[in-house]
Design a protein around this motif. Structure first.
Motif, PDB file in Angstrom:
ATOM      1  N   GLU A 121       0.814  -1.093   0.106  1.00 52.38           N
ATOM      2  CA  GLU A 121       0.100  -0.092   0.109  1.00 52.38           C
ATOM      3  C   GLU A 121       0.888   1.262   0.000  1.00 52.38           C
ATOM      4  O   GLU A 121       0.717   2.221  -0.685  1.00 52.38           O
ATOM      5  N   SER A 122       1.995   1.245   0.733  1.00 54.92           N
ATOM      6  CA  SER A 122       2.829   2.247   0.851  1.00 54.92           C
ATOM      7  C   SER A 122       3.365   2.628  -0.667  1.00 54.92           C
ATOM      8  O   SER A 122       3.491   3.786  -1.010  1.00 54.92           O
ATOM      9  N   LEU A 123       3.660   1.612  -1.308  1.00 54.97           N
ATOM     10  CA  LEU A 123       4.541   1.667  -2.427  1.00 54.97           C
ATOM     11  C   LEU A 123       3.420   2.494  -3.639  1.00 54.97           C
ATOM     12  O   LEU A 123       3.701   3.226  -4.178  1.00 54.97           O
ATOM     13  N   GLU A 124       2.230   1.666  -3.509  1.00 58.47           N
ATOM     14  CA  GLU A 124       1.228   2.202  -4.460  1.00 58.47           C
ATOM     15  C   GLU A 124       0.891   3.565  -3.952  1.00 58.47           C
ATOM     16  O   GLU A 124       0.774   4.692  -5.050  1.00 58.47           O
ATOM     17  N   MET A 125       0.730   4.181  -2.850  1.00 58.59           N
ATOM     18  CA  MET A 125       0.426   5.580  -2.515  1.00 58.59           C
ATOM     19  C   MET A 125       1.721   6.462  -2.716  1.00 58.59           C
ATOM     20  O   MET A 125       1.388   7.472  -3.463  1.00 58.59           O
ATOM     21  N   ALA A 126       3.017   5.883  -2.814  1.00 60.84           N
ATOM     22  CA  ALA A 126       4.123   6.729  -3.380  1.00 60.84           C
ATOM     23  C   ALA A 126       4.253   6.754  -4.610  1.00 60.84           C
ATOM     24  O   ALA A 126       4.353   8.150  -5.434  1.00 60.84           O
ATOM     25  N   LEU A 127       3.848   5.624  -5.450  1.00 66.64           N
ATOM     26  CA  LEU A 127       3.711   5.880  -7.056  1.00 66.64           C
ATOM     27  C   LEU A 127       2.681   6.669  -7.476  1.00 66.64           C
ATOM     28  O   LEU A 127       2.780   7.432  -8.544  1.00 66.64           O
ATOM     29  N   VAL A 128       1.555   6.479  -6.996  1.00 62.70           N
ATOM     30  CA  VAL A 128       0.320   7.441  -7.603  1.00 62.70           C
ATOM     31  C   VAL A 128       0.630   8.792  -7.241  1.00 62.70           C
ATOM     32  O   VAL A 128       0.306   9.553  -7.909  1.00 62.70           O
ATOM     33  N   MET A 159      -5.283   1.378 -13.180  1.00 60.66           N
ATOM     34  CA  MET A 159      -4.199   2.465 -12.863  1.00 60.66           C
ATOM     35  C   MET A 159      -5.141   3.803 -13.432  1.00 60.66           C
ATOM     36  O   MET A 159      -4.980   4.777 -12.813  1.00 60.66           O
ATOM     37  N   SER A 160      -5.922   3.554 -14.568  1.00 57.09           N
ATOM     38  CA  SER A 160      -6.719   4.760 -14.849  1.00 57.09           C
ATOM     39  C   SER A 160      -7.584   5.402 -13.818  1.00 57.09           C
ATOM     40  O   SER A 160      -7.686   6.586 -13.740  1.00 57.09           O
ATOM     41  N   GLU A 161      -8.360   4.296 -13.043  1.00 53.35           N
ATOM     42  CA  GLU A 161      -8.893   4.916 -12.053  1.00 53.35           C
ATOM     43  C   GLU A 161      -8.314   5.373 -10.948  1.00 53.35           C
ATOM     44  O   GLU A 161      -8.802   6.280 -10.290  1.00 53.35           O
ATOM     45  N   ARG A 162      -7.202   4.761 -10.575  1.00 54.20           N
ATOM     46  CA  ARG A 162      -6.402   5.131  -9.474  1.00 54.20           C
ATOM     47  C   ARG A 162      -5.823   6.645  -9.659  1.00 54.20           C
ATOM     48  O   ARG A 162      -5.822   7.453  -8.891  1.00 54.20           O
ATOM     49  N   VAL A 163      -5.303   6.803 -10.874  1.00 49.54           N
ATOM     50  CA  VAL A 163      -4.649   8.249 -10.883  1.00 49.54           C
ATOM     51  C   VAL A 163      -5.439   9.183 -11.823  1.00 49.54           C
ATOM     52  O   VAL A 163      -4.948  10.444 -12.124  1.00 49.54           O
ATOM     53  N   GLY A 164      -6.617   8.917 -12.314  1.00 50.34           N
ATOM     54  CA  GLY A 164      -7.387   9.685 -12.825  1.00 50.34           C
ATOM     55  C   GLY A 164      -7.015  10.164 -14.385  1.00 50.34           C
ATOM     56  O   GLY A 164      -7.345  11.325 -14.745  1.00 50.34           O
ATOM     57  N   LYS A 165      -6.398   9.313 -14.912  1.00 52.92           N
ATOM     58  CA  LYS A 165      -5.595   9.545 -16.044  1.00 52.92           C
ATOM     59  C   LYS A 165      -6.540   8.479 -17.387  1.00 52.92           C
ATOM     60  O   LYS A 165      -6.958   7.614 -16.947  1.00 52.92           O
ATOM     61  N   LYS A 166      -6.461   9.083 -18.660  1.00 51.88           N
ATOM     62  CA  LYS A 166      -7.304   8.091 -19.436  1.00 51.88           C
ATOM     63  C   LYS A 166      -6.123   6.886 -19.907  1.00 51.88           C
ATOM     64  O   LYS A 166      -5.085   7.057 -19.876  1.00 51.88           O
TER      65      LYS A 166
END
Length: 300
Positions: A121-128, A159-166
């Motif tokens: 979860e920490s990695l995902e938060m940092a990456l996003v 990823m599209s949902e997580r970061v709000g990008k197409k």
């Protein structure tokens, strides 16, 4: 006696609460977790360790000093985010520039949001969080997307949902990683733009990619001019005229290909009628020139 200590700790605020071993919070279900998790707490900088999952590797020293100067005058306007590791021990999730700048001017504390998260979860938060930044180069963003795929096992749709990008935007960034490493470095260093990189993705041969890259650098080609160059390379409108290279014997043609692959550049060979000739090895920077010299020395 223990009850009195707890009361006193609560009265001293959130920072004091976290320093009370009787109120140690390790999960969202622990007592008083709601008072800390998701709230801004002033933490001692010495209690925070760097994040080994931090996807960002380049920090501009000049802009870091400018940020430090701003923090000295105005303080940290946007709190960093940390995750709790143990009693009085935290790990940075996001806000490394603010953290580094605060340390640079000798601040003892920094405002922080506290999260309770595992390594993934920490990695995902940092990456996003990293992807959302405005000052990242295209390759840095592409590598963050790739890590979300490889290490978090996210699909492009997720990823599209997580970061709000197409999804198409994510795919365009990921395709940049197919470019030759020299071109990726050129993009990171600002010699070419993402538009130049996207144009060169359509060239299958990395040797041809590098030849086009060298033309972009030497002729300062625009993105539009690069797209036209790539289009002509992939779809020539007329049969190529007989050139010196086409007239070269097969063994020399084979040697040119091997040379080009070894040096990472398209090698030019000119052959005179008497059998003598000249080999030209192009380079695009002093660093690239030194790389070629090392290759020549290692081949001895």
């Amino acid at each position: 006696m223990a009850k009195a200590t707890k009361k006193q700790a609560l009265g001293r605020g959130l920072s004091a609460l976290l320093k009370d071993p009787d109120n140690d919070i390790n999960s969202a279900q622990d007592k008083n977790a709601d008072k800390v998790v998701g709230n801004i707490v002033e933490l001692d900088i010495e209690d925070i360790e760097m994040n080994p999952f931090q996807p960002r590797t380049n920090f501009n020293e000049e802009t870091l000093r400018e940020l430090a100067s701003s923090i000295r005058e105005l303080g940290v306007i946007q709190p960093i985010t940390v995750r709790k590791l143990a009693f009085n021990k935290y790990q940075l999730v996001s806000g490394e520039r603010r953290f580094r700048a605060s340390k640079l001017i000798g601040n003892a504390t920094i405002p922080a949001y506290i999260r309770i998260a595992n390594d993934q979860e920490s990695l995902e938060m940092a990456l996003v969080e990293n992807i959302q930044r405005q000052d990242l180069d295209p390759i840095e963003i592409a590598l963050s997307y790739q890590r979300l795929i490889d290490e978090i096992k996210l699909t492009q749709e997720q990823m599209s949902e997580r970061v709000g990008k197409k999804r198409s935007t994510i795919a365009n960034y990921l395709r940049l990683l197919k470019l030759d490493p020299i071109i990726q470095t050129g993009m990171r260093d600002g010699f070419i733009s993402m538009g130049h990189g996207r144009a060169m993705i359509n060239i299958e041969s990395q040797v041809d990619q590098l030849e086009v890259y060298e033309k972009i650098i030497s002729n300062k080609l625009s993105v539009r001019a690069t797209e036209a160059l790539v289009k002509n390379l992939n779809n020539p409108t007329e049969v190529k005229h007989t050139s010196e290279v086409n007239e070269l014997p097969k063994p020399i043609k084979k040697g040119i290909k091997e040379f080009s692959e070894y040096f990472g550049h398209k090698i030019d060979v000119k052959l005179a009628k008497n059998g003598s000739g000249k080999i030209s090895i192009p380079f695009h920077s002093e660093e690239d020139f030194n790389r070629i010299i090392k290759l020549v020395k290692s081949a001895k």
